[in-house]
Motif scaffolding. Structure first.
Motif, PDB file in Angstrom:
ATOM      1  N   MET A  53       1.238  -1.022   0.301  1.00 25.15           N
ATOM      2  CA  MET A  53      -0.270  -0.101   0.412  1.00 25.15           C
ATOM      3  C   MET A  53       0.817   0.964  -0.385  1.00 25.15           C
ATOM      4  SD  MET A  53      -3.680   0.826   0.955  1.00 25.15           S
ATOM      5  CE  MET A  53      -4.396   2.170   2.253  1.00 25.15           C
ATOM      6  N   GLU A  54       1.969   1.037   1.134  1.00 24.51           N
ATOM      7  CA  GLU A  54       2.487   2.962   0.665  1.00 24.51           C
ATOM      8  C   GLU A  54       3.481   2.255  -0.563  1.00 24.51           C
ATOM      9  OE1 GLU A  54       5.283   4.295   4.019  1.00 24.51           O
ATOM     10  OE2 GLU A  54       6.377   2.488   3.463  1.00 24.51           O
ATOM     11  N   ASP A  55       4.062   1.370  -1.013  1.00 22.32           N
ATOM     12  CA  ASP A  55       4.752   1.771  -2.147  1.00 22.32           C
ATOM     13  C   ASP A  55       4.033   2.162  -3.448  1.00 22.32           C
ATOM     14  OD1 ASP A  55       7.176   0.257  -1.353  1.00 22.32           O
ATOM     15  OD2 ASP A  55       6.079  -2.058  -2.142  1.00 22.32           O
ATOM     16  N   GLU A  56       2.155   1.475  -3.430  1.00 23.74           N
ATOM     17  CA  GLU A  56       1.880   2.188  -4.461  1.00 23.74           C
ATOM     18  C   GLU A  56       1.431   4.063  -4.286  1.00 23.74           C
ATOM     19  OE1 GLU A  56      -0.787   2.703  -7.647  1.00 23.74           O
ATOM     20  OE2 GLU A  56       0.660   1.099  -6.830  1.00 23.74           O
ATOM     21  N   ALA A  57       1.104   4.751  -2.538  1.00 27.58           N
ATOM     22  CA  ALA A  57       1.156   5.644  -2.087  1.00 27.58           C
ATOM     23  C   ALA A  57       2.422   6.639  -2.731  1.00 27.58           C
ATOM     24  CB  ALA A  57       0.758   5.521  -1.371  1.00 27.58           C
ATOM     25  N   ILE A  58       3.735   5.746  -2.363  1.00 35.08           N
ATOM     26  CA  ILE A  58       5.176   6.794  -3.252  1.00 35.08           C
ATOM     27  C   ILE A  58       5.172   6.343  -4.486  1.00 35.08           C
ATOM     28  CG2 ILE A  58       7.346   6.154  -3.559  1.00 35.08           C
ATOM     29  CD1 ILE A  58       6.695   4.575  -0.364  1.00 35.08           C
ATOM     30  N   ARG A  59       4.625   5.621  -5.786  1.00 37.56           N
ATOM     31  CA  ARG A  59       4.706   5.647  -7.542  1.00 37.56           C
ATOM     32  C   ARG A  59       3.687   6.861  -6.960  1.00 37.56           C
ATOM     33  NH1 ARG A  59       5.426   0.445  -6.629  1.00 37.56           N
ATOM     34  NH2 ARG A  59       3.655  -0.605  -6.055  1.00 37.56           N
ATOM     35  N   GLN A  60       2.912   6.697  -6.718  1.00 37.55           N
ATOM     36  CA  GLN A  60       1.625   7.844  -6.848  1.00 37.55           C
ATOM     37  C   GLN A  60       2.043   8.944  -7.022  1.00 37.55           C
ATOM     38  OE1 GLN A  60      -2.020   6.660  -5.255  1.00 37.55           O
ATOM     39  NE2 GLN A  60      -2.570   4.591  -6.285  1.00 37.55           N
ATOM     40  N   ALA A  61       2.851   9.620  -5.134  1.00 34.41           N
ATOM     41  CA  ALA A  61       3.379  10.839  -5.370  1.00 34.41           C
ATOM     42  C   ALA A  61       4.468  10.818  -6.681  1.00 34.41           C
ATOM     43  CB  ALA A  61       3.270  10.757  -3.951  1.00 34.41           C
ATOM     44  N   GLN A  62       5.074  10.199  -6.897  1.00 36.74           N
ATOM     45  CA  GLN A  62       6.125  10.296  -7.764  1.00 36.74           C
ATOM     46  C   GLN A  62       5.699  10.370  -8.976  1.00 36.74           C
ATOM     47  OE1 GLN A  62       7.509   6.421  -7.319  1.00 36.74           O
ATOM     48  NE2 GLN A  62      10.080   7.755  -6.777  1.00 36.74           N
ATOM     49  N   ALA A  63       4.234  10.443  -9.211  1.00 38.25           N
ATOM     50  CA  ALA A  63       3.838  11.109 -10.419  1.00 38.25           C
ATOM     51  C   ALA A  63       2.949  12.009 -10.137  1.00 38.25           C
ATOM     52  CB  ALA A  63       2.144   9.632 -10.518  1.00 38.25           C
ATOM     53  N   GLY A  64       2.949  12.636  -9.376  1.00 36.56           N
ATOM     54  CA  GLY A  64       2.850  14.006  -9.090  1.00 36.56           C
ATOM     55  C   GLY A  64       1.527  14.056  -7.941  1.00 36.56           C
ATOM     56  N   ASP A  65       0.981  12.413  -7.460  1.00 35.37           N
ATOM     57  CA  ASP A  65      -0.256  13.035  -7.070  1.00 35.37           C
ATOM     58  C   ASP A  65      -0.444  13.750  -5.507  1.00 35.37           C
ATOM     59  OD1 ASP A  65      -2.886  12.290  -4.980  1.00 35.37           O
ATOM     60  OD2 ASP A  65      -2.443  10.415  -6.653  1.00 35.37           O
ATOM     61  N   HIS A  66      -0.848  14.146  -5.509  1.00 32.35           N
ATOM     62  CA  HIS A  66      -0.700  15.721  -4.202  1.00 32.35           C
ATOM     63  C   HIS A  66      -1.740  14.647  -2.856  1.00 32.35           C
ATOM     64  CE1 HIS A  66       0.924  19.205  -5.166  1.00 32.35           C
ATOM     65  NE2 HIS A  66       0.303  18.607  -6.293  1.00 32.35           N
ATOM     66  N   PHE A  67      -2.616  13.263  -2.834  1.00 33.07           N
ATOM     67  CA  PHE A  67      -3.130  12.856  -2.249  1.00 33.07           C
ATOM     68  C   PHE A  67      -2.720  12.036  -1.298  1.00 33.07           C
ATOM     69  CE2 PHE A  67      -7.348  15.562  -4.138  1.00 33.07           C
ATOM     70  CZ  PHE A  67      -7.163  16.238  -3.522  1.00 33.07           C
ATOM     71  N   ALA A  68      -1.575  11.193  -2.451  1.00 36.85           N
ATOM     72  CA  ALA A  68      -0.892  10.204  -2.339  1.00 36.85           C
ATOM     73  C   ALA A  68       0.293  10.858  -1.024  1.00 36.85           C
ATOM     74  CB  ALA A  68      -0.784   9.662  -3.000  1.00 36.85           C
ATOM     75  N   PHE A  69       0.506  11.422  -2.103  1.00 32.18           N
ATOM     76  CA  PHE A  69       1.753  12.400  -0.772  1.00 32.18           C
ATOM     77  C   PHE A  69       1.250  12.334   0.856  1.00 32.18           C
ATOM     78  CE2 PHE A  69       4.829  15.602   0.804  1.00 32.18           C
ATOM     79  CZ  PHE A  69       5.647  15.248   0.677  1.00 32.18           C
ATOM     80  N   ARG A  70      -0.008  13.107   0.765  1.00 32.09           N
ATOM     81  CA  ARG A  70      -0.796  13.558   1.801  1.00 32.09           C
ATOM     82  C   ARG A  70      -0.985  12.203   2.664  1.00 32.09           C
ATOM     83  NH1 ARG A  70      -5.474  17.241   1.986  1.00 32.09           N
ATOM     84  NH2 ARG A  70      -4.528  18.393   4.041  1.00 32.09           N
ATOM     85  N   ARG A  71      -1.186  10.948   1.523  1.00 32.35           N
ATOM     86  CA  ARG A  71      -1.037  10.209   2.981  1.00 32.35           C
ATOM     87  C   ARG A  71       0.103   9.451   3.709  1.00 32.35           C
ATOM     88  NH1 ARG A  71      -4.280   8.442  -2.098  1.00 32.35           N
ATOM     89  NH2 ARG A  71      -2.384   6.791  -2.640  1.00 32.35           N
ATOM     90  N   LEU A  72       1.125   9.715   2.432  1.00 31.86           N
ATOM     91  CA  LEU A  72       2.408   9.401   3.511  1.00 31.86           C
ATOM     92  C   LEU A  72       3.330  10.292   4.024  1.00 31.86           C
ATOM     93  CD1 LEU A  72       4.670   8.609  -0.039  1.00 31.86           C
ATOM     94  CD2 LEU A  72       4.097   6.995   1.520  1.00 31.86           C
ATOM     95  N   VAL A  73       2.398  11.676   4.006  1.00 28.76           N
ATOM     96  CA  VAL A  73       2.905  12.559   5.510  1.00 28.76           C
ATOM     97  C   VAL A  73       2.208  12.204   6.316  1.00 28.76           C
ATOM     98  CG1 VAL A  73       2.749  14.774   6.198  1.00 28.76           C
ATOM     99  CG2 VAL A  73       3.306  14.432   3.772  1.00 28.76           C
ATOM    100  N   GLU A  74       0.711  11.626   6.540  1.00 29.82           N
ATOM    101  CA  GLU A  74       0.165  11.240   7.733  1.00 29.82           C
ATOM    102  C   GLU A  74       0.654  10.086   8.293  1.00 29.82           C
ATOM    103  OE1 GLU A  74      -4.026  11.441   6.288  1.00 29.82           O
ATOM    104  OE2 GLU A  74      -4.447  12.935   5.786  1.00 29.82           O
ATOM    105  N   THR A  75       0.612   9.040   7.396  1.00 27.31           N
ATOM    106  CA  THR A  75       1.396   7.979   7.808  1.00 27.31           C
ATOM    107  C   THR A  75       2.646   8.198   8.875  1.00 27.31           C
ATOM    108  OG1 THR A  75       0.276   6.596   5.982  1.00 27.31           O
ATOM    109  CG2 THR A  75       2.600   5.683   7.378  1.00 27.31           C
ATOM    110  N   HIS A  76       3.745   9.069   8.380  1.00 22.95           N
ATOM    111  CA  HIS A  76       5.023   8.846   9.322  1.00 22.95           C
ATOM    112  C   HIS A  76       5.276  10.432  10.202  1.00 22.95           C
ATOM    113  CE1 HIS A  76       6.424   5.480   7.316  1.00 22.95           C
ATOM    114  NE2 HIS A  76       6.521   5.840   5.671  1.00 22.95           N
ATOM    115  N   SER A  77       3.784  10.949   9.574  1.00 22.73           N
ATOM    116  CA  SER A  77       4.205  12.492  10.393  1.00 22.73           C
ATOM    117  C   SER A  77       4.828  12.099  11.861  1.00 22.73           C
ATOM    118  CB  SER A  77       3.283  13.337  10.339  1.00 22.73           C
ATOM    119  OG  SER A  77       1.639  12.396  11.240  1.00 22.73           O
TER     120      SER A  77
END
Length: 181
Positions: A1-25
């Motif tokens: 799940m995190e791998d998918e969020a990383i790939r999406q964030a790398q593609a510019g998906d701000h919501f995916a990056f937000r999920r990463l921030v929320e997970t690790h904040s």
């Protein structure tokens, strides 16, 4: 799940990056707070670290774990802040409350407060680098490998310093009448 969020964030998906921030904040905050005395300095360093993560995400190797990469960025930002501004030693101003304190009777609450005060005094008596080690292990809840990464030292060094620091802390607490287990 995190791998998918990383790939999406790398593609510019701000919501995916937000999920990463929320997970690790929370973990990132605890590390920044353990490395920097002042809350505001930790907040600034953490905001800059998240900007660095966003900017560097395109270059992140998805075959590697995200958490150590993030820890390195947070630690580097905190080092920059400390270099720019000479900070005094880290203190534990944000003590955690006892979850069951509301149900405990007054005597128990007073005993906990005295024990907390003795622990805080013993921690504050430690040299800054040793106190930072305790904070990274128990406040930020990092494992030995992550602490080694954050501090830039070998895992064996972390283990031996942690062992010596805990022994010293235990002796200090015993002198105050608190039994350390």
């Amino acid at each position: 799940m995190e791998d998918e969020a990383i790939r999406q964030a790398q593609a510019g998906d701000h919501f995916a990056f937000r999920r990463l921030v929320e997970t690790h904040s929370e973990m990132a905050w605890r590390v920044a707070r353990a490395l920097l005395e002042e809350s505001l300095a930790a907040e600034d360093a953490l905001q800059d670290a998240w900007l660095d993560v966003w900017r560097g995400l395109a270059y992140f190797d998805t075959t590697r774990p995200f958490r150590p990469w993030l820890l390195t960025i947070v630690a580097n930002r905190c080092r920059m802040v400390r270099r720019r501004k000479i900070l005094s030693t880290t203190t534990l101003t944000e003590s955690e409350t006892h979850p069951g304190a509301m149900c405990e009777d007054l005597v128990d609450v007073l005993v906990h407060r005295e024990a907390d005060a003795c622990l805080a005094a013993s921690l504050n008596a430690l040299p800054p680098d040793r106190r930072r080690l305790i904070e990274l292990r128990y406040f930020a809840r990092l494992d030995i490998a992550e602490i080694a990464l954050v501090l830039g030292v070998a895992e064996g060094t972390v283990k031996s310093r942690l062992h010596r620091t805990l022994a010293s802390l235990k002796k200090s607490l015993q002198r105050t009448g608190i039994e350390a287990h």
